[in-house]
Design an enzyme around this catalytic site. Structure first.
Site, PDB file in Angstrom:
ATOM      1  N   ASP A 281     -43.527 -41.215   2.793  1.00 39.14           N
ATOM      2  CA  ASP A 281     -43.245 -42.222   1.779  1.00 39.14           C
ATOM      3  C   ASP A 281     -43.931 -43.505   2.264  1.00 39.14           C
ATOM      4  O   ASP A 281     -44.250 -43.616   3.455  1.00 39.14           O
ATOM      5  CB  ASP A 281     -41.731 -42.409   1.659  1.00 39.14           C
TER       6      ASP A 281
ATOM      7  N   ASP B  53     -37.589 -43.065   3.842  1.00 37.27           N
ATOM      8  CA  ASP B  53     -36.549 -44.004   4.275  1.00 37.27           C
ATOM      9  C   ASP B  53     -35.157 -43.487   3.944  1.00 37.27           C
ATOM     10  O   ASP B  53     -34.160 -44.088   4.336  1.00 37.27           O
ATOM     11  CB  ASP B  53     -36.764 -45.395   3.674  1.00 37.27           C
TER      12      ASP B  53
END
Length: 644
Positions: free
Chosen positions: A332, A538
């Site tokens: 990400d 995350d």
């Protein structure tokens, strides 16, 4: 050493002294047998007890049974030889049990060392929470009894017991037990804090935001305590191998003791029962699978413990094993490769306004007037971009200087600053106000600023790439990762700029969470059997794709419930270099496991053949069992330092 281990050590010393002493006492027959039984029972009574209990409970074939049969058989053969006027080698039976106990003690100490890393992590569990009563007095209560929203006090030197928000006070926090990082974290009123950190300097008043059972420390402890439940394929193989291997060698030893002697009788030759029984007993001692049964789980346990000391939580040895086979890493962007914090990276005043770039002398600061106007205009907004403008200004906002603030949705803000009509926003705002603006050439979010109807310039704001991200990508490629990919919801221009800067192989932008899952599935279709794909996110909005990947890695996920629940591995700070370290730890651990398997099986196979042919006596058997186990355990202990 523990008290139990010390008692075993004392027994070993006493038995060894007695065995050596008896060697110099000139006694024969049953007297010699009776004297040797003293050190034998001192060192081996617990093994004999476990063997008997195993038989009674139907769990016959284990290492205790092998040791009991081999040593009891050796002692009885000694009696048989003494009865025939031959010398009975009772010392061999005592020696087998003695060295086996030495190996067991060595293994227990090694496991204890590997547990220290886990124990250090367990020390993050708080013993109490300080809560004020109605009279303002502090009471120490069990953290599990503290309700959400309760105000607690944490004094210097105490652990933060429950996740919360700082109401009053400033301090430094020691997060080493959680992240593996020694640098303290500075916090002040308004900052979120997580349980398990140690308050170093100031007194903190904290409002709890979770119950203890849902706090970070409780979730981490639960992960560590349950990590041993998820075994690697290698561990499962060794367990199944021992289950079939032990009965097989027991029956083989029985056949070795009986069949040759019976064959000799049939052919009219002496049976030589004692010769073949000795070979069978030697065969049993050699065949004991301790080296594999002990060293393989110890290697994985040590690897998990070593990783935890580096701030890497692995939920099970199966994930540690899978990590070693990682060939595809998908990232990400925001919060993983970038800091997730907006920052002013460029200030570009217009030609007409460039003469006013210096700061207002009355403001007491050194920020350009362009930034000052933008910061004041955005001062009432809580948007991350507004926050970055105020941080770039670096001065205290004085409310009396601003009035007539109007926020225009999707456009920006207008306000009167020191009597100057200021507008700050995007191109739509400039177009709405009929002001010509300059096109920017940088990558990031642009805030255009106008003053009294004239274009003043623009400020470029961007999400900052982490300092370690480029190095982390390079380290992964050096570790043999075939492809690195970045998935993000950001614009194509920003995404490609970050990907090029970091040296990533592929980037996909403007994705929704569901699109990320599809992108990962597409990459999963490319990889070969046995190769693993790790997704690093995350953990907040990446839970679906974390679950879909072969290995879900939560980056910088302390306090994130989604990360801890969905990920297989949790990197307890936001350093992407920890992923390369985790792969290195897993590969070293797997290499040590393979070394132990090959070494143990090779030595045992060779000694088993020699034992069956009568070319290996009981002392060779002791080395093949205890010696191999000690060497394998010594090798396994190296996993503890895999992250060093």
């Amino acid at each position: 050493m523990t008290k139990k281990q010390k008692k075993v050590l004392y027994r070993i010393i006493i038995a060894a002294v007695l065995m050596v002493g008896l060697h110099f006492i000139p006694v024969e027959g049953y007297t010699k047998f009776a004297l040797y039984l003293i050190p034998y029972f001192i060192i081996g009574f617990d093994i004999l007890r476990k063997a008997v209990l195993g038989i009674l409970h139907g769990e016959v074939f284990d290492e205790n049974f092998l040791m009991a049969v081999a040593t009891v058989g050796a002692m009885l053969l000694g009696v048989y030889n003494e009865s025939r006027g031959m010398e009975g080698e009772f010392s061999e039976g005592v020696a087998v049990m003695l060295f086996y106990q030495i190996g067991e003690l060595f293994q227990a100490v090694a496991v204890g060392r590997s547990r220290k890393n886990i124990s250090a992590l367990m020390d993050i569990r708080p013993d109490y929470a300080n809560v004020e009563d109605e009279n303002g007095n502090l009471q120490q209560v069990d953290p599990e009894d503290v309700e959400t929203g309760t105000t607690i006090l944490v004094r210097p030197g105490e652990k933060i017991p429950i996740d919360g928000v700082v109401l009053e006070g400033t301090s430094s926090l020691n997060t080493a037990a959680l992240t593996g990082e020694s640098a303290p974290r500075e916090i002040m009123a308004g900052d979120e804090v997580i349980s398990g950190c140690v308050n170093i300097t100031g007194l903190l008043k904290i409002r709890t935001t979770k119950e203890f059972g849902e706090s970070t420390v409780a979730k981490i402890l639960d992960l560590v305590e349950n990590s041993s439940m998820k075994k690697a394929r290698t561990e499962n193989f060794i367990t199944k191998f021992a289950k079939y291997y032990t009965p097989a060698v027991c029956y083989s030893a029985l056949a070795l003791a009986v069949i040759p002697s019976v064959a000799n009788l049939i052919m009219g030759n002496p049976a030589n029962w004692s010769t073949w029984v000795i070979r069978a007993l030697t065969f049993l001692v050699i065949s004991c699978p301790c080296a594999l049964v002990i060293s393989i789980p110890l290697s994985f346990f040590g690897g998990i413990g070593g990783a935890s000391a580096c701030g890497i939580l692995v939920k099970g040895s199966n994930y540690l094993e899978a990590l070693a086979k990682t060939k595809y890493v998908v990232f990400d962007k925001t919060g993983t490769l970038t800091k997730g914090v907006f920052e002013v990276i460029d200030i570009c005043p217009s030609e007409e306004f460039s003469g006013s770039c210096e700061a207002d002398p009355n403001s007491g600061g050194a920020s350009p007037r362009l930034v000052e106007y933008a910061a004041y205009a955005e001062s009432y907004s809580t948007h991350p971009i507004s926050k970055s403008l105020k941080e770039a200004y670096g001065q205290e906002i004085r409310p009396e200087r601003i009035s007539q603030v109007e926020e225009i949705g999707g456009h920006g803000v207008t306000a009167l600053v020191d009597g100057v009509q200021v507008a700050a926003g995007n191109e739509k705002l400039m177009k709405r106000l009929g002001i010509s603006w300059e096109k920017n050439t940088g990558v990031g979010t642009v805030v255009h600023v106008a003053a009294d109807g004239r274009y003043a310039g623009y400020i470029l704001i961007s999400d900052v790439v982490k300092e370690q991200s480029r190095e982390a990508v390079a380290a992964l490629k050096a570790a043999g990762v075939k492809k690195t990919v970045m998935l993000t919801g950001d614009s194509r221009t920003v995404a490609e700029h970050v990907a090029q800067k970091l040296g990533l192989d592929q980037v996909k932008s403007e994705l929704l969470p569901a699109d990320k899952v599809e992108a990962v599935e597409e990459i999963l279709g490319e990889k070969r059997p046995g190769e693993m794909l790790a997704f690093v996110g995350d953990g907040i909005n990446d839970a679906p794709v974390l679950s879909r990947a072969d290995i879900g890695v939560a980056m910088g996920a302390l306090g994130s419930d989604a990360a801890i629940e969905a990920a297989d591995i949790v990197l307890m700070d936001d350093n992407p270099m920890k992923l390369a370290l985790a792969i290195r730890i897993s590969r070293k651990c797997l290499r040590i496991v393979t070394e132990n398997i090959v070494f143990a099986l090779t030595v045992k196979a060779l000694c088993l053949v020699l034992g069956a042919l009568g070319m290996a006596n009981m002392w060779v058997a002791i080395f093949a069992d205890v010696g191999v186990m000690v060497l394998a355990v010594l090798n396994a202990v190296r996993c503890l330092r895999a992250g060093k």
